[in-house]
Design a protein around this motif. Structure first.
Motif, PDB file in Angstrom:
ATOM      1  N   SER A   1       0.833  -1.208   0.000  1.00  0.00           N
ATOM      2  CA  SER A   1       0.000   0.000   0.000  1.00  0.00           C
ATOM      3  C   SER A   1       0.856   1.241   0.000  1.00  0.00           C
ATOM      4  O   SER A   1       1.553   1.526  -0.961  1.00  0.00           O
ATOM      5  CB  SER A   1      -0.953  -0.025   1.205  1.00  0.00           C
ATOM      6  OG  SER A   1      -0.231  -0.142   2.415  1.00  0.00           O
ATOM      7  N   ARG A   2       0.827   1.970   1.141  1.00  0.00           N
ATOM      8  CA  ARG A   2       1.437   3.282   1.182  1.00  0.00           C
ATOM      9  C   ARG A   2       2.959   3.190   1.192  1.00  0.00           C
ATOM     10  O   ARG A   2       3.540   2.153   1.430  1.00  0.00           O
ATOM     11  CB  ARG A   2       0.946   3.988   2.443  1.00  0.00           C
ATOM     12  CG  ARG A   2      -0.551   4.196   2.385  1.00  0.00           C
ATOM     13  CD  ARG A   2      -1.280   4.188   3.716  1.00  0.00           C
ATOM     14  NE  ARG A   2      -0.562   4.610   4.889  1.00  0.00           N
ATOM     15  CZ  ARG A   2      -0.862   4.143   6.100  1.00  0.00           C
ATOM     16  NH1 ARG A   2      -1.796   3.223   6.256  1.00  0.00           N
ATOM     17  NH2 ARG A   2      -0.225   4.583   7.142  1.00  0.00           N
ATOM     18  N   ASP A   3       3.573   4.336   0.948  1.00  0.00           N
ATOM     19  CA  ASP A   3       5.020   4.426   1.028  1.00  0.00           C
ATOM     20  C   ASP A   3       5.480   4.096   2.447  1.00  0.00           C
ATOM     21  O   ASP A   3       4.825   4.467   3.423  1.00  0.00           O
ATOM     22  CB  ASP A   3       5.483   5.847   0.688  1.00  0.00           C
ATOM     23  CG  ASP A   3       5.240   6.211  -0.768  1.00  0.00           C
ATOM     24  OD1 ASP A   3       4.958   5.287  -1.553  1.00  0.00           O
ATOM     25  OD2 ASP A   3       5.333   7.398  -1.100  1.00  0.00           O
TER      26      ASP A   3
ATOM     27  N   ARG B   1       7.889   4.972   5.293  1.00  0.00           N
ATOM     28  CA  ARG B   1       8.698   6.117   5.709  1.00  0.00           C
ATOM     29  C   ARG B   1       9.128   5.882   7.158  1.00  0.00           C
ATOM     30  O   ARG B   1       8.420   6.243   8.094  1.00  0.00           O
ATOM     31  CB  ARG B   1       7.896   7.416   5.571  1.00  0.00           C
ATOM     32  CG  ARG B   1       7.240   7.586   4.185  1.00  0.00           C
ATOM     33  CD  ARG B   1       6.371   8.846   4.107  1.00  0.00           C
ATOM     34  NE  ARG B   1       7.150  10.030   4.317  1.00  0.00           N
ATOM     35  CZ  ARG B   1       7.802  10.681   3.340  1.00  0.00           C
ATOM     36  NH1 ARG B   1       7.733  10.257   2.087  1.00  0.00           N
ATOM     37  NH2 ARG B   1       8.497  11.753   3.605  1.00  0.00           N
TER      38      ARG B   1
ATOM     39  N   GLU C   1       6.274   7.273   9.566  1.00  0.00           N
ATOM     40  CA  GLU C   1       5.558   8.502   9.256  1.00  0.00           C
ATOM     41  C   GLU C   1       4.332   8.104   8.438  1.00  0.00           C
ATOM     42  O   GLU C   1       4.457   7.416   7.422  1.00  0.00           O
ATOM     43  CB  GLU C   1       6.473   9.435   8.464  1.00  0.00           C
ATOM     44  CG  GLU C   1       6.042  10.880   8.444  1.00  0.00           C
ATOM     45  CD  GLU C   1       6.991  11.767   7.647  1.00  0.00           C
ATOM     46  OE1 GLU C   1       6.983  12.981   7.888  1.00  0.00           O
ATOM     47  OE2 GLU C   1       7.732  11.268   6.779  1.00  0.00           O
ATOM     48  N   SER C   2       3.143   8.506   8.898  1.00  0.00           N
ATOM     49  CA  SER C   2       1.911   8.046   8.244  1.00  0.00           C
ATOM     50  C   SER C   2       1.819   8.514   6.795  1.00  0.00           C
ATOM     51  O   SER C   2       1.236   7.853   5.952  1.00  0.00           O
ATOM     52  CB  SER C   2       0.683   8.510   9.039  1.00  0.00           C
ATOM     53  OG  SER C   2       0.650   9.931   9.117  1.00  0.00           O
ATOM     54  N   GLU C   3       2.411   9.667   6.530  1.00  0.00           N
ATOM     55  CA  GLU C   3       2.539  10.225   5.182  1.00  0.00           C
ATOM     56  C   GLU C   3       3.555  11.350   5.309  1.00  0.00           C
ATOM     57  O   GLU C   3       3.952  11.704   6.415  1.00  0.00           O
ATOM     58  CB  GLU C   3       1.194  10.765   4.674  1.00  0.00           C
ATOM     59  CG  GLU C   3       0.610  11.841   5.570  1.00  0.00           C
ATOM     60  CD  GLU C   3      -0.764  12.300   5.123  1.00  0.00           C
ATOM     61  OE1 GLU C   3      -1.090  12.093   3.944  1.00  0.00           O
ATOM     62  OE2 GLU C   3      -1.501  12.862   5.944  1.00  0.00           O
ATOM     63  N   SER C   4       3.988  11.916   4.186  1.00  0.00           N
ATOM     64  CA  SER C   4       4.935  13.018   4.270  1.00  0.00           C
ATOM     65  C   SER C   4       4.293  14.181   5.028  1.00  0.00           C
ATOM     66  O   SER C   4       3.238  14.679   4.643  1.00  0.00           O
ATOM     67  CB  SER C   4       5.340  13.485   2.862  1.00  0.00           C
ATOM     68  OG  SER C   4       6.310  14.500   2.947  1.00  0.00           O
TER      69      SER C   4
ATOM     70  N   GLY D   1       3.036  13.852   7.989  1.00  0.00           N
ATOM     71  CA  GLY D   1       1.969  13.320   8.835  1.00  0.00           C
ATOM     72  C   GLY D   1       2.449  12.922  10.216  1.00  0.00           C
ATOM     73  O   GLY D   1       3.595  13.177  10.605  1.00  0.00           O
TER      74      GLY D   1
ATOM     75  N   VAL E   1      12.957   6.835   3.537  1.00  0.00           N
ATOM     76  CA  VAL E   1      11.922   6.364   2.616  1.00  0.00           C
ATOM     77  C   VAL E   1      12.494   5.169   1.873  1.00  0.00           C
ATOM     78  O   VAL E   1      13.512   5.294   1.179  1.00  0.00           O
ATOM     79  CB  VAL E   1      11.488   7.467   1.628  1.00  0.00           C
ATOM     80  CG1 VAL E   1      10.356   6.977   0.732  1.00  0.00           C
ATOM     81  CG2 VAL E   1      11.056   8.725   2.393  1.00  0.00           C
TER      82      VAL E   1
ATOM     83  N   SER F   1       9.646   2.520  -2.304  1.00  0.00           N
ATOM     84  CA  SER F   1       8.676   3.617  -2.261  1.00  0.00           C
ATOM     85  C   SER F   1       9.099   4.796  -3.141  1.00  0.00           C
ATOM     86  O   SER F   1       8.373   5.785  -3.241  1.00  0.00           O
ATOM     87  CB  SER F   1       8.484   4.111  -0.821  1.00  0.00           C
ATOM     88  OG  SER F   1       8.050   3.059   0.022  1.00  0.00           O
TER      89      SER F   1
END
Length: 314
Positions: free
Chosen positions: A24-26, A28, A45-48, A50, A222, A226
């Motif tokens: 799924s997501r990147d 990090r 990190e949940s997102e950049s 985040g 990262v 990703s």
């Protein structure tokens, strides 16, 4: 109320361990601290930009430092993937302190004159072989930590750089195999005391590059899967809001694979080793007249998809 919150967290963790792996997501990976948690910890990190998922809460058997995490290889990475796929509680960004994604590596390897446009800026030929120097690991600080102006230098300058983090031990690595040795990428600032780099210390670069706080890193490691193409990312630096560097990693003379092959001829690379891959044009020393950092300045380095680091100069 605390008990019910604890039960919700426990349920989320149990469900996450049962859930099948979902690409799924990147990914990090971060090192962080929080007032209510003991010591440095590993997170996602949940997102950049985040919040942070606490990997040590998800699996208490995981190591608490990135170096140990990387040394354990696929075993720990698979746990992180499972955590990423789960719906886990996220600590708000305002409640955590981000540390550098890697601290106390065996080595920090740096590359000089590795952007075509940076060579043009200085009116020097593009190197035929990588120009290698180093910083000491003690120069590393976190992505939002302060850069301290040393009283020994009057010419401290900025340099935004793509940093490669090594994921496994290797020597005499072929360029075609090199990416197998990469854990991921992060943002770096190669802070440089130009007087010591260019005129003092017999013009050896080391001392001018390795004052304490001269290597901010982060915010996240990262992972390589990703990052679609690490050699086609926008890279920029702002000082007090003004864009001073703006380029693309496509301008790199020697790409990641070539650098790993070159450096590993001379030294063994270890998990957690950092390779700073050079800076684009726009540094202060080559401006007319030259411009250097002063107390109160704020340096913001950004690489597309990897994130932003912001360092106040004190």
């Amino acid at each position: 109320m605390l008990a019910s919150a604890g039960r919700r967290l426990l349920r989320a963790l149990l469900q996450a361990h049962k859930r099948p792996l979902q690409p799924s997501r990147d990914m990090r990976l971060v090192q962080f601290q929080a007032p209510h948690l003991a010591g440095p910890r590993l997170g996602l990190e949940s997102e950049s930009g985040g919040g942070v998922i606490d990997l040590n809460a998800f699996d208490p058997t995981l190591p608490k430092t990135m170096m140990q995490f990387l040394e354990q290889g696929e075993a720990t990475l698979s746990v992180a993937r499972r955590a990423l796929a789960a719906q886990l509680p996220v600590l708000p960004r305002s409640e955590v302190t981000f540390l550098a994604p890697v601290t106390r590596p065996d080595k920090v390897v740096c590359v000089g004159l590795n952007y075509v446009d940076h060579c043009k800026e200085q009116n020097v030929p593009v190197p035929k072989e990588p120009i290698i120097f180093s910083k000491f690991g003690s120069s590393i600080v976190g992505p939002y930590d302060e850069v301290v102006l040393p009283p020994e230098s009057q010419e401290v300058d900025w340099e935004v750089e793509l940093a490669v983090i090594i994921g496994k031990k290797g020597k005499h690595i072929k360029a075609t195999d090199a990416m197998a040795y990469v854990a991921g990428f992060t943002v770096a600032q190669d802070v440089s005391a130009r007087d010591w780099q260019m005129r003092r210390n017999g013009k050896q670069w080391l001392l001018g590059k390795t004052f304490d706080t001269f290597c901010p890193l982060g915010p996240a490691l990262v992972t390589k899967d990703s990052v679609a193409d690490p050699h086609n990312l926008k890279i920029s630096c702002r000082v007090n809001g003004e864009v001073v560097q703006s380029s693309s990693t496509s301008q790199m003379v020697f790409k990641t694979e070539e650098l790993i092959a070159w450096v590993s001829q001379f030294v063994t690379l270890y998990p957690g080793d950092v390779i700073l891959t050079g800076t684009p044009p726009g540094v202060g020393v080559f401006r007319k007249p030259p411009v250097f950092l002063k107390k109160g300045d704020e340096v913001r380095c950004e690489i597309e998809g990897l994130g932003v680091i912001v360092n106040k100069v004190v």
